[in-house]
Design a protein around this motif. Structure first.
Motif, PDB file in Angstrom:
ATOM      1  N   HIS A  68       0.426   8.866  -8.297  1.00 47.87           N
ATOM      2  CA  HIS A  68      -0.064   9.860  -7.332  1.00 47.87           C
ATOM      3  C   HIS A  68       1.081  10.599  -6.654  1.00 47.87           C
ATOM      4  O   HIS A  68       0.913  11.749  -6.226  1.00 47.87           O
ATOM      5  CB  HIS A  68      -0.930   9.164  -6.278  1.00 47.87           C
ATOM      6  N   ASN A  69       2.262   9.937  -6.544  1.00 51.20           N
ATOM      7  CA  ASN A  69       3.358  10.501  -5.775  1.00 51.20           C
ATOM      8  C   ASN A  69       4.661  10.291  -6.542  1.00 51.20           C
ATOM      9  O   ASN A  69       5.054   9.154  -6.804  1.00 51.20           O
ATOM     10  CB  ASN A  69       3.434   9.823  -4.397  1.00 51.20           C
ATOM     11  N   ILE A  96       7.322   8.057  -4.885  1.00 54.96           N
ATOM     12  CA  ILE A  96       7.028   6.630  -5.038  1.00 54.96           C
ATOM     13  C   ILE A  96       7.339   6.196  -6.466  1.00 54.96           C
ATOM     14  O   ILE A  96       7.872   5.100  -6.694  1.00 54.96           O
ATOM     15  CB  ILE A  96       5.563   6.335  -4.659  1.00 54.96           C
ATOM     16  N   ASP A 145      -3.157  -1.112  -8.016  1.00 50.64           N
ATOM     17  CA  ASP A 145      -3.041  -0.268  -6.823  1.00 50.64           C
ATOM     18  C   ASP A 145      -1.657   0.371  -6.756  1.00 50.64           C
ATOM     19  O   ASP A 145      -1.507   1.567  -6.466  1.00 50.64           O
ATOM     20  CB  ASP A 145      -3.311  -1.122  -5.584  1.00 50.64           C
ATOM     21  N   TYR A 154      -1.276   3.081  -9.313  1.00 50.44           N
ATOM     22  CA  TYR A 154      -1.975   4.300  -8.870  1.00 50.44           C
ATOM     23  C   TYR A 154      -1.092   5.082  -7.897  1.00 50.44           C
ATOM     24  O   TYR A 154      -0.982   6.310  -7.999  1.00 50.44           O
ATOM     25  CB  TYR A 154      -3.306   3.938  -8.208  1.00 50.44           C
ATOM     26  N   SER A 155      -0.467   4.370  -6.951  1.00 52.33           N
ATOM     27  CA  SER A 155       0.411   5.041  -5.983  1.00 52.33           C
ATOM     28  C   SER A 155       1.574   5.730  -6.694  1.00 52.33           C
ATOM     29  O   SER A 155       1.963   6.851  -6.337  1.00 52.33           O
ATOM     30  CB  SER A 155       0.949   4.028  -4.961  1.00 52.33           C
ATOM     31  N   HIS A 175       0.814  -1.200   0.000  1.00 56.34           N
ATOM     32  CA  HIS A 175       0.000   0.000   0.000  1.00 56.34           C
ATOM     33  C   HIS A 175       0.861   1.270   0.000  1.00 56.34           C
ATOM     34  O   HIS A 175       2.064   1.234   0.313  1.00 56.34           O
ATOM     35  CB  HIS A 175      -0.942   0.020   1.206  1.00 56.34           C
ATOM     36  N   TYR A 176       0.221   2.372  -0.310  1.00 61.42           N
ATOM     37  CA  TYR A 176       0.875   3.683  -0.356  1.00 61.42           C
ATOM     38  C   TYR A 176       1.691   3.938   0.907  1.00 61.42           C
ATOM     39  O   TYR A 176       2.867   4.322   0.840  1.00 61.42           O
ATOM     40  CB  TYR A 176      -0.211   4.749  -0.530  1.00 61.42           C
TER      41      TYR A 176
END
Length: 343
Positions: A288-289, A292, A281, A284-285, A238-239
């Motif tokens: 988004h960042n 990352i 997932d 997406y992370s 996860h993020y």
């Protein structure tokens, strides 16, 4: 209690001479290794996919899988570098069960290490010769490096091996990107210690000789989830998990800070279909960042011709895993194209 000597095995040099890599492919491998290394050093923005069967248990279906993977790899080449999993050793928690093609060249047959070493090498070389795709393997037994050192473009050190000093310091001599998985406990301090050791220079005894290494600056983290004291899987893809790893990296003076996410094992709870959702997932992370995005260089995905897995028997399904369950090829192809759209 004692060791019983059975027979001496051929040396790595003997095995490499029996089944050599053709000269024309050595230069191709060198170019491919450089391309892959550029991803981990940050020179390239391409994405890594280490993908294929849980264990490379039989040459024909594995080679068919890689041949089917090749045109997909060509289509996404501008964004993704695909490294086929050709895993010829299978770690067993209890020591029981199928241990990989090096142990058993015939999954239904007896242990035969000499035939197994030849079968392992023949499969790797055939994959390179037919597709140009150099593979990844897990270094379950550090002494085996000499048998594969001229073939592999990626090495993984497993969750149960990463705390072992021999694995850590031998990895310091590998000349290709080497992923160190977080231990089954999930302890990131253990993971960072393993990376520090693998990136460092060492002098040690290896195959009866005193050797020294310069350190492997391409050693990096693999997040594969963990298992708690009750035996339950705890994912760490996860993020927040990736941000925590990034924080740990910033606390250590390590070169080429990088990470791959293993979409199966404890991250999926071995629910192989979850790999599709987990991969999306992670993408997406990344999008988004930007931190990352820079850290997460790729994914590890378990996939074969036929989805699921099966027990070893007299009537096994061609191209279906005999160890952990894998995605089928149709889902795999679709997922690769979806990942390419979001890189």
């Amino acid at each position: 209690m004692s060791f019983k000597f059975i027979k001496a095995l051929p040396s790595p040099e003997d095995i490499r001479n029996i089944i050599p890599i053709p000269e024309n492919l050595k230069e191709e491998k060198k170019k491919r290794d450089a391309e892959i290394a550029d991803v981990f050093t940050g020179k390239s923005d391409k994405f890594i996919l280490v993908i294929g069967p849980c264990s490379a248990d039989s040459e024909e279906p594995v080679i068919e899988y890689i041949n089917r993977l090749k045109p997909i790899a060509d289509k996404v080449y501008d964004k993704i570098l695909i490294i086929p999993r050709i895993y010829t050793n299978k770690p067993r928690t209890t020591g029981e069960g199928y241990k990989g093609i090096i142990h058993q060249p015939d999954p239904e047959g007896d242990t035969d290490f000499e035939k197994g070493l030849l079968a392992m090498r023949h499969m790797h070389v055939r994959a390179i010769r037919e597709t140009g795709l150099t593979g990844a393997d897990e270094m379950l037994y550090p002494d085996n490096w000499g048998y594969v050192c001229d073939m592999l473009s990626y090495v993984a050190v497993g969750a149960r091996s990463v705390e072992d000093q021999q694995h850590r310091i031998v990895a310091s001599g590998f000349d290709v990107p080497t992923g160190m998985k977080n231990p089954t406990s999930g302890d990131l301090s253990v993971l960072m210690n393993s990376l520090t050791a693998a990136q460092g220079a060492h002098t040690f005894v290896y195959r009866g000789k005193e050797v020294e290494t310069d350190g492997n600056g391409l050693a990096h983290a693999i997040l594969r989830g963990s298992v708690n004291k009750h035996g339950r899987s705890n994912p760490n893809y996860h993020y927040e998990d990736i941000m925590l790893l990034l924080e740990k990296y910033r606390e250590h003076d390590l070169a080429n800070q990088a990470c791959l996410i293993d979409t199966n094992h404890a991250n999926s709870g071995k629910n192989f279909k979850e790999q599709i959702r987990i991969a999306k997932d992670v993408m997406y992370s990344r999008n988004h960042n930007n931190d990352i995005r820079k850290l997460v260089k790729g994914l590890m995905i378990e996939s074969y011709l036929i989805e699921g897995n099966q027990k070893i028997s007299d009537h096994m399904t061609y191209g279906q895993s005999i160890t952990d369950p894998c995605l089928g090829f149709e889902d795999t192809e679709r997922l690769i194209y979806e990942i390419a759209e979001t890189v």
